[in-house]
Structure formats: C-alpha cells, structure tokens
Write a protein that holds these residues in place. Structure first.
Motif, PDB file in Angstrom:
ATOM      1  N   GLY A   1     -12.352  11.111   6.295  1.00  0.00           N
ATOM      2  CA  GLY A   1     -11.058  10.364   6.502  1.00  0.00           C
ATOM      3  C   GLY A   1     -11.236   9.129   7.557  1.00  0.00           C
TER       4      GLY A   1
ATOM      5  N   ALA B   1     -11.285   0.326  -1.292  1.00  0.00           N
ATOM      6  CA  ALA B   1     -10.198  -0.062  -2.255  1.00  0.00           C
ATOM      7  C   ALA B   1     -11.119  -0.518  -3.651  1.00  0.00           C
TER       8      ALA B   1
ATOM      9  N   VAL C   1      -7.044   3.459  -3.405  1.00  0.00           N
ATOM     10  CA  VAL C   1      -7.761   3.715  -2.316  1.00  0.00           C
ATOM     11  C   VAL C   1      -8.288   5.278  -2.368  1.00  0.00           C
ATOM     12  N   GLN C   2      -9.883   5.124  -2.067  1.00  0.00           N
ATOM     13  CA  GLN C   2     -10.427   6.223  -1.990  1.00  0.00           C
ATOM     14  C   GLN C   2     -10.961   6.347  -0.589  1.00  0.00           C
ATOM     15  N   ARG C   3     -10.667   7.423  -0.053  1.00  0.00           N
ATOM     16  CA  ARG C   3     -10.975   7.995   1.612  1.00  0.00           C
ATOM     17  C   ARG C   3     -12.178   8.804   1.475  1.00  0.00           C
ATOM     18  N   SER C   4     -12.880   8.502   2.431  1.00  0.00           N
ATOM     19  CA  SER C   4     -14.119   9.636   2.783  1.00  0.00           C
ATOM     20  C   SER C   4     -13.516  10.862   3.115  1.00  0.00           C
TER      21      SER C   4
ATOM     22  N   GLU D   1      -3.417   7.214  -3.999  1.00  0.00           N
ATOM     23  CA  GLU D   1      -3.134   6.151  -2.781  1.00  0.00           C
ATOM     24  C   GLU D   1      -3.677   4.784  -3.456  1.00  0.00           C
TER      25      GLU D   1
ATOM     26  N   SER E   1     -13.409   6.448   6.793  1.00  0.00           N
ATOM     27  CA  SER E   1     -13.460   5.101   5.908  1.00  0.00           C
ATOM     28  C   SER E   1     -12.714   5.186   4.628  1.00  0.00           C
ATOM     29  N   ALA E   2     -12.295   4.183   4.138  1.00  0.00           N
ATOM     30  CA  ALA E   2     -11.585   3.893   3.062  1.00  0.00           C
ATOM     31  C   ALA E   2     -12.047   2.623   2.154  1.00  0.00           C
TER      32      ALA E   2
ATOM     33  N   GLN F   1       0.892  -1.159  -0.226  1.00  0.00           N
ATOM     34  CA  GLN F   1      -0.034  -0.167  -0.021  1.00  0.00           C
ATOM     35  C   GLN F   1       0.965   1.271  -0.137  1.00  0.00           C
TER      36      GLN F   1
ATOM     37  N   THR G   1     -13.985  -2.520   1.485  1.00  0.00           N
ATOM     38  CA  THR G   1     -13.305  -1.510   2.240  1.00  0.00           C
ATOM     39  C   THR G   1     -11.936  -1.977   1.974  1.00  0.00           C
ATOM     40  N   LEU G   2     -11.159  -1.043   2.506  1.00  0.00           N
ATOM     41  CA  LEU G   2      -9.579  -1.314   2.407  1.00  0.00           C
ATOM     42  C   LEU G   2      -9.124  -2.298   3.392  1.00  0.00           C
TER      43      LEU G   2
END
Length: 195
Positions: A138, A143, A132-135, A107, A140-141, A43, A170-171
């Motif tokens: 921050g 994949a 990786v897409q984060r809310s 990311e 929650s993330a 990652q 989710t990640l």
C-alpha cells in the motif's frame, strides 16, 4: 478546438472515407487536453456497475457509480454517475468498442463530461479512465490507462491513424500532470472557442 467539436470533425472525416468500416474511431487526446476539456476529474472507487435498457428500450446502457475520494477538477459531489452505451441485460448484450470497462471495488481516476443534470460520460471514451493499482504494502500506487481495445485512434492534427501516448505513471505523477494542465489553462489568455 474542443474535443466535442473535434469529434464532429472526425465523424465527417470518417464519412468521407479513409477509415476502416465498422471500426470505432476517436481522436487521440493527450493528458493536458483531457484535463482541460473535462467538466470534472475525480479519483474514486467504483461502488456499482449496472446495465439497463435505455428509456426508449432500444439500446442497453451501463451506469457506473463512483464514490469520490478526491476531486481534481470541478465540484461533482460525493458520488458521480457515469453512463455509457453497451452492457448486458439478461441474455442480451451490446458491445461498444473504445469504451472503458469498470468493476465494483476498482479504484480509478476518471475524466468526465456532463451528460444531463446528474450524469457524466467519460471524456475521450476509454482514454478518460486510469485504473489505480496499489502495491501489496500500500506504499505506492500506479495509474494505468484503460485500453482502447480495437478502436482506431486518429491524430487530431494530421487526421492520420495514431497510437495512444498514455503510459502507466505513478498516481502522484498523474495528479501532478493534471494540476499542471489546469494551472496552465488558468494562466493562458482566453481564446475564442475555449472554455
């Protein structure tokens, strides 16, 4: 059967017919296969994307430098260099379908195969990349698997055209699935032809 050997089989099948001419074809790989066949899984954050001419000046390649934030498999170091065909140098561009695209600051979680002493390539082409897409908060993330574009995926068992089974997760779910695949690989008895 390793992914590398499977790709050779797929190329032979393509030469014998049955696949669209000119299309990039690749074997569909599920997450456990990707984790187990990869030399490294990391990652990290993309720090640099740079296209250049290959050493023989015959083709364009793109180098993607990723700052590693967590190594899920292997010991690749603090940064990894992923090199893949295609890119743009000046007014000349080369496009290879089936490869993932990268952008600085992005990311990612990537599945890597060694390519020489210091470089890697994506295992399974675009199948080897999750963004990786984060809310906004921050907390929650997700994949999200990279698109394989117009590449044709082939089922490794039936050798028939297939679709990707990769879905956004989710990640933490992605990391848990990777760790479970690696743990299953370590617990499985070694068989001829496997790593």
């Amino acid at each position: 059967m390793s992914i590398r050997r499977s790709v050779r089989t797929l190329v032979l099948a393509a030469l014998l017919g049955g696949l669209p001419a000119g299309a990039t074809t690749m074997l569909r790989a599920d997450l456990p296969q990707m984790a187990q066949a990869s030399d490294a899984v990391v990652q990290g954050v993309v720090r640099r994307v740079q296209s250049r001419w290959s050493g023989d000046n015959q083709r364009i390649v793109t180098d993607v430098e990723i700052q590693v934030t967590e190594s899920l498999k292997g010991q690749p170091g603090g940064t990894v260099l992923v090199t893949q065909p295609g890119g743009r140098v000046g007014d000349i561009g080369q496009v290879v379908s089936g490869l993932a695209s990268f952008s600085e600051g992005e990311e990612v979680v990537v599945f890597l195969e060694k390519k020489g002493a210091t470089a890697f390539r994506l295992a399974g082409m675009a199948q080897g990349k999750y963004q990786v897409q984060r809310s906004a908060s921050g907390t929650s993330a997700m994949a999200v698997p990279a698109s394989t574009g117009d590449a044709v995926l082939i089922d490794p068992k039936t050798h028939q055209q297939s679709v990707s089974s990769a879905k956004p997760v989710t990640l933490e779910q992605l990391k848990t699935a990777i760790r479970a695949a690696l743990q299953a690989q370590q617990g499985a008895p070694a068989t001829k032809g496997t790593k």
